[in-house]
Design an enzyme around this catalytic site. Structure first.
Site, PDB file in Angstrom:
ATOM      1  CD  GLU A 188      18.872  13.243  62.598  1.00  0.00           C
ATOM      2  OE1 GLU A 188      18.254  14.273  62.223  1.00  0.00           O
ATOM      3  OE2 GLU A 188      20.105  13.146  62.524  1.00  0.00           O
ATOM      4  CD  GLU A 216      15.867  20.020  61.726  1.00  0.00           C
ATOM      5  OE1 GLU A 216      15.081  19.272  61.097  1.00  0.00           O
ATOM      6  OE2 GLU A 216      17.084  20.094  61.467  1.00  0.00           O
TER       7      GLU A 216
END
Length: 141
Positions: free
Chosen positions: A86, A93
């Site tokens: 994550e 991102e």
């Protein structure tokens, strides 16, 4: 050296590796930067909060069921793999958002692949959790 403010001292640049002839980024600063990255990911990513809560529940269940040392090892590794995935997803991102502020199919593919890695890690962790906890639950019946 550039004119960076105090907050910018937590961000490493190529220049930092060469300034003052040191050739290295200080270890304490490296740990601070890593901590800031984890903090950013945790504060900005809803899924990391959910995964953290589920990991905490799994740890509580581990204590309740008195799981074995091998089971603890598997549980801790699963929690960490999902958390690492994550955090890396968050980094990817962010980089994609900087590199491609406009929508682009490759930017979408990069973000989707990073999210897919988190999904795979999560699926594996759920499977591992079932392998660990289902026998303990059946023992109660």
């Amino acid at each position: 050296m550039s004119d960076r403010g105090p907050k910018d001292l937590l961000t490493r640049t190529a220049e930092d590796s060469r300034c003052s002839g040191e050739g290295r980024f200080s270890l304490p600063c490296a740990f601070r930067c890593a901590g800031e990255g984890i903090r950013y990911a945790f504060l900005s990513q809803r899924n990391l909060k959910i995964q953290g809560a589920l990991g905490a529940l799994a740890v509580i269940a581990g204590f309740v069921f008195r799981i074995s040392q091998a089971e603890w090892l598997a549980l801790v590794l699963c929690i960490m793999v999902v958390a690492v995935a994550e955090v890396v997803n968050t980094a990817i991102e962010s980089v994609v958002d900087i590199a491609s502020p406009e929508w682009h199919p490759l930017a979408k593919s990069a973000k989707d692949a990073a999210a897919g890695a988190v999904l795979l890690a999560s699926i594996g962790s759920v499977a591992c959790g079932l392998i660990i906890f289902v026998p303990h639950l059946f023992a109660l019946i």
